[in-house]
Scaffold this motif. Structure first.
Motif, mmCIF file in Angstrom:
data_model
loop_
_atom_site.group_PDB
_atom_site.id
_atom_site.type_symbol
_atom_site.label_atom_id
_atom_site.label_comp_id
_atom_site.label_asym_id
_atom_site.label_seq_id
_atom_site.Cartn_x
_atom_site.Cartn_y
_atom_site.Cartn_z
ATOM 1 N N PHE A 1 37.663 60.048 36.840
ATOM 2 C CA PHE A 1 37.909 60.912 35.501
ATOM 3 C C PHE A 1 38.237 62.618 35.900
ATOM 4 O O PHE A 1 37.921 63.387 35.229
ATOM 5 C CB PHE A 1 36.589 61.064 34.846
ATOM 6 N N ALA A 2 38.834 62.792 37.012
ATOM 7 C CA ALA A 2 39.084 63.953 37.425
ATOM 8 C C ALA A 2 40.415 64.282 37.252
ATOM 9 O O ALA A 2 41.399 63.633 36.674
ATOM 10 C CB ALA A 2 38.997 63.856 38.943
ATOM 11 N N TYR A 3 40.782 65.928 37.376
ATOM 12 C CA TYR A 3 41.954 66.337 37.238
ATOM 13 C C TYR A 3 42.587 65.752 35.872
ATOM 14 O O TYR A 3 41.971 65.897 34.743
ATOM 15 C CB TYR A 3 42.870 66.026 38.211
ATOM 16 N N PHE A 4 43.843 65.145 35.818
ATOM 17 C CA PHE A 4 44.374 64.349 34.665
ATOM 18 C C PHE A 4 44.771 63.054 35.457
ATOM 19 O O PHE A 4 44.907 63.216 36.714
ATOM 20 C CB PHE A 4 45.779 65.051 34.216
ATOM 21 N N PRO A 5 44.813 62.267 34.799
ATOM 22 C CA PRO A 5 44.990 60.619 35.059
ATOM 23 C C PRO A 5 46.307 60.445 35.555
ATOM 24 O O PRO A 5 47.279 61.440 35.427
ATOM 25 C CB PRO A 5 44.902 59.819 33.937
ATOM 26 N N SER A 6 46.436 59.685 36.683
ATOM 27 C CA SER A 6 47.804 59.223 37.173
ATOM 28 C C SER A 6 47.967 57.809 37.275
ATOM 29 O O SER A 6 47.774 57.002 38.091
ATOM 30 C CB SER A 6 47.935 59.419 38.921
ATOM 31 N N SER A 7 48.193 57.466 35.657
ATOM 32 C CA SER A 7 47.903 55.967 35.396
ATOM 33 C C SER A 7 49.131 55.244 35.862
ATOM 34 O O SER A 7 50.383 55.479 35.860
ATOM 35 C CB SER A 7 47.825 55.857 33.824
ATOM 36 N N GLY A 8 48.664 53.910 36.370
ATOM 37 C CA GLY A 8 49.785 53.247 36.951
ATOM 38 C C GLY A 8 49.773 51.694 35.957
ATOM 39 O O GLY A 8 48.755 51.801 34.965
ATOM 40 N N SER A 9 50.639 50.878 36.351
ATOM 41 C CA SER A 9 50.536 49.689 35.514
ATOM 42 C C SER A 9 51.473 48.699 36.343
ATOM 43 O O SER A 9 52.304 48.835 37.151
ATOM 44 C CB SER A 9 51.386 49.679 34.096
ATOM 45 N N VAL A 10 51.235 47.243 36.147
ATOM 46 C CA VAL A 10 52.041 46.307 36.693
ATOM 47 C C VAL A 10 53.600 46.551 36.541
ATOM 48 O O VAL A 10 54.301 46.558 37.386
ATOM 49 C CB VAL A 10 51.792 44.720 36.276
ATOM 50 N N ALA A 11 53.778 46.923 35.388
ATOM 51 C CA ALA A 11 55.237 47.138 35.004
ATOM 52 C C ALA A 11 55.961 48.233 35.867
ATOM 53 O O ALA A 11 56.933 48.283 36.311
ATOM 54 C CB ALA A 11 55.492 47.433 33.538
ATOM 55 N N ILE B 1 56.295 47.338 39.510
ATOM 56 C CA ILE B 1 57.512 46.222 39.810
ATOM 57 C C ILE B 1 58.780 47.148 39.599
ATOM 58 O O ILE B 1 59.755 46.933 40.310
ATOM 59 C CB ILE B 1 57.280 45.273 38.875
ATOM 60 N N GLY B 2 58.686 48.049 38.512
ATOM 61 C CA GLY B 2 59.808 49.108 38.532
ATOM 62 C C GLY B 2 60.140 49.841 39.727
ATOM 63 O O GLY B 2 61.385 49.947 40.049
ATOM 64 N N GLU B 3 58.974 50.175 40.267
ATOM 65 C CA GLU B 3 59.153 50.886 41.654
ATOM 66 C C GLU B 3 59.694 50.054 42.847
ATOM 67 O O GLU B 3 60.613 50.489 43.733
ATOM 68 C CB GLU B 3 57.938 51.455 41.998
ATOM 69 N N MET B 4 59.089 48.873 42.724
ATOM 70 C CA MET B 4 59.750 47.904 43.917
ATOM 71 C C MET B 4 61.140 47.595 43.839
ATOM 72 O O MET B 4 61.827 47.525 44.590
ATOM 73 C CB MET B 4 58.963 46.718 43.553
ATOM 74 N N ILE B 5 61.737 47.345 42.410
ATOM 75 C CA ILE B 5 63.161 47.249 42.280
ATOM 76 C C ILE B 5 63.933 48.505 42.673
ATOM 77 O O ILE B 5 64.962 48.189 43.271
ATOM 78 C CB ILE B 5 63.455 46.913 40.827
ATOM 79 N N SER B 6 63.364 49.519 42.165
ATOM 80 C CA SER B 6 64.124 50.769 42.484
ATOM 81 C C SER B 6 64.217 50.954 44.226
ATOM 82 O O SER B 6 65.163 51.095 44.738
ATOM 83 C CB SER B 6 63.166 51.949 41.747
ATOM 84 N N THR B 7 62.966 50.800 44.878
ATOM 85 C CA THR B 7 62.949 51.082 46.180
ATOM 86 C C THR B 7 63.887 49.922 46.765
ATOM 87 O O THR B 7 64.309 50.537 47.900
ATOM 88 C CB THR B 7 61.521 50.961 46.757
ATOM 89 N N GLY B 8 63.840 48.788 46.439
ATOM 90 C CA GLY B 8 64.766 47.837 46.851
ATOM 91 C C GLY B 8 66.244 48.069 47.047
ATOM 92 O O GLY B 8 66.973 47.901 47.881
ATOM 93 N N LEU C 1 61.188 49.571 32.479
ATOM 94 C CA LEU C 1 60.239 48.462 32.572
ATOM 95 C C LEU C 1 58.790 48.757 31.816
ATOM 96 O O LEU C 1 58.551 47.831 31.337
ATOM 97 C CB LEU C 1 59.672 48.221 33.983
ATOM 98 N N VAL C 2 58.353 49.858 31.796
ATOM 99 C CA VAL C 2 57.066 50.071 31.137
ATOM 100 C C VAL C 2 57.416 50.095 29.736
ATOM 101 O O VAL C 2 56.886 49.523 28.920
ATOM 102 C CB VAL C 2 56.574 51.643 31.604
ATOM 103 N N LEU C 3 58.523 50.700 29.471
ATOM 104 C CA LEU C 3 58.792 50.454 27.618
ATOM 105 C C LEU C 3 59.026 49.188 27.365
ATOM 106 O O LEU C 3 58.745 49.018 26.307
ATOM 107 C CB LEU C 3 60.173 51.677 27.522
ATOM 108 N N ARG C 4 59.686 48.534 28.087
ATOM 109 C CA ARG C 4 60.291 47.148 27.826
ATOM 110 C C ARG C 4 58.878 46.118 27.876
ATOM 111 O O ARG C 4 58.902 45.481 26.974
ATOM 112 C CB ARG C 4 61.235 46.736 28.265
ATOM 113 N N SER C 5 58.170 46.326 28.827
ATOM 114 C CA SER C 5 57.045 45.391 29.002
ATOM 115 C C SER C 5 55.914 45.573 28.226
ATOM 116 O O SER C 5 55.283 44.587 27.848
ATOM 117 C CB SER C 5 56.710 45.529 30.418
#
Length: 469
Positions: free
Chosen positions: A66-76, A79-86, A348-352
């Protein structure tokens, strides 16, 4: 093996102490003094990650964070990061990867429409959006554009007369950007805010400050107004501030790094009222929009101002598409030349999830913040210090609970004892001399049970600390 490792990490992250408990310099005692000469098996490397790296991680994805502000992640987002990095493209101009540029154009218009931004900020109008790394970059880019726009009219020698405005609640990114952009430190204005106006920037205070600068022969340049300040999530009144700025030709940037995401919900959109008169607007999708770091979304009304300030055109980058002026070359919208394919994860976040689910996620965090606010209000030993606007509650132990103990010192020690326990992690702010504890909800895994449990931990530590007085 790596996917399983990450999945297990998320499965067990709730069991980890939220704030890392290590001491400075711990890692050098665990790792060899130099790199290995020969390859090592991934199993051994992962073992070292688990044994030596994980203890030194502050777990931003923990449901008890609950510190600072969140750095929220998601499966989407992952996965988007994986595709981009790939793909690992370096999309500095359209030709270097057309899909990277065009997808960014599209998702920035999609998100702009979700926020109901004026069409003047979108590619479908005469504006446009770009994904920066962080708000620091977004502010520096827009400040540089504003600086060059005015200096091209009045002469470069007049840079010492330019003045930058914010409030005493504006993020320090503005001051850093002003330093880098060559603004005289004496010409940086952090205008005082008051608890009586919920720490929003007063238009009257801005007017008086600008008038004083003009009378002194200075030139007002840039105003950074904030929707959701770091300290207390205060909101500056965009419309009235823009009215003043317009009279003096001041570039207005709206920093909504944290709270901007919530404005896709109709009930929060009013916080952006007046944005049609601003020049630029940014939010961090990596804070409270389930998109992994880094993903700062910046929209500008006049991309030409950015391009004129930030572009270089060496021969080795020339190509037919760029010369035709029919494509976007994002290298001219940012500080660096190289850039990552960040739009993939946002897409991916917007679509998923879709707009409906994204709104519901954000609303669930606000609902949990209301619950925590009610819990604080039900215990007369505490108070909510400032009004809650979004999903963060600022609270403290009230002086009457402490007899003669200095209230700020006690709240500071209370916070440190809670964080040291590892059961949850919160951070603080100081406003008008008052030390407040910030409880910021936004981690993707947080549920109502975590909020209730966090409040019980706060009460337990209060009682323990009172017994030590």
């Amino acid at each position: 093996m790596i996917i399983d490792f990450i999945a297990d990490y998320y499965k067990n992250v709730e069991k980890q102490p939220v704030r890392s408990q290590v001491e400075p310099g711990y890692l050098s005692k665990c790792l060899p003094k130099s790199a290995p000469n020969n390859p090592e098996p991934i199993e051994k490397i992962l073992q070292d990650v688990q044994e030596h790296i994980v203890p030194g991680i502050t777990h931003w994805q923990s449901p008890n964070y609950f510190a600072y502000f969140p750095s929220s992640g998601s499966v989407a987002g992952i996965i988007g990061e994986m595709i981009s990095t790939g793909f690992n493209v370096v999309g500095f101009n359209w030709m270097s990867s057309p899909a990277a540029t065009e997808l960014e154009n599209i998702v920035m218009d999609w998100l702009g429409e979700m926020l109901k931004l004026p069409i003047s900020f979108l590619f479908s109008g005469k504006g446009g959006g770009v994904i920066q790394g962080t708000t620091c970059e977004a502010i520096l880019c827009t400040l540089s554009a504003a600086r060059d726009r005015i200096l091209n009219k009045i002469g470069r020698e007049n840079i010492t007369k330019l003045v930058v405005y914010g409030s005493d609640q504006t993020h320090s990114a503005l001051q850093k950007a002003a330093q880098i952009a060559g603004i005289d430190p004496k010409n940086f204005r952090a205008i005082k805010t008051m608890k009586s106006s919920s720490f929003g920037l007063s238009p009257d205070s801005l007017q008086l400050t600008v008038e004083s600068d003009v009378e002194a022969g200075l030139i007002p340049l840039f105003l950074c107004a904030t929707v959701g300040t770091t300290g207390t999530t205060a909101v500056d009144p965009i419309g009235p501030l823009c009215d003043i700025a317009k009279r003096y030709g001041i570039w207005v940037h709206i920093d909504a790094a944290y709270a901007g995401s919530s404005c896709i919900c109709p009930e929060f959109r009013h916080f952006l009222d007046g944005i049609e008169d601003a020049d630029s607007f940014s939010l961090n999708a990596h804070k409270w929009f389930f998109t992994t770091l880094d993903c700062c979304c910046l929209w500008v009304k006049n991309p030409g101002a950015l391009i004129q300030s930030l572009s270089t055109n060496p021969e080795f980058l020339r190509n037919r598409a760029s010369d035709s002026k029919t494509v976007v070359d994002y290298k001219d919208w940012q500080i660096t030349l190289s850039r990552r394919f960040r739009s993939m994860k946002l897409w991916l976040v917007l679509r998923s999830y879709g707009v409906t689910n994204l709104r519901n996620f954000l609303r669930s965090h606000v609902k949990m913040a209301k619950l925590f606010e009610e819990l604080v209000g039900s215990d007369k030993r505490f108070e909510v210090v400032v009004p809650r606007n979004f999903a963060m509650v600022c609270f403290r132990v009230v002086p009457s609970t402490l007899d003669k103990e200095p209230v700020n010192k006690f709240n500071n020690e209370l916070l440190e004892s809670i964080n040291k326990s590892g059961k949850l992690y919160m951070t603080h702010a100081i406003v008008e001399g008052i030390f407040v504890i910030r409880f910021a909800i936004g981690a993707t895994l947080t549920e109502e049970r975590h909020v209730v449990a966090a409040w019980k931990v706060v009460q337990q530590h209060l009682e323990a600390n009172l017994n030590m007085i």
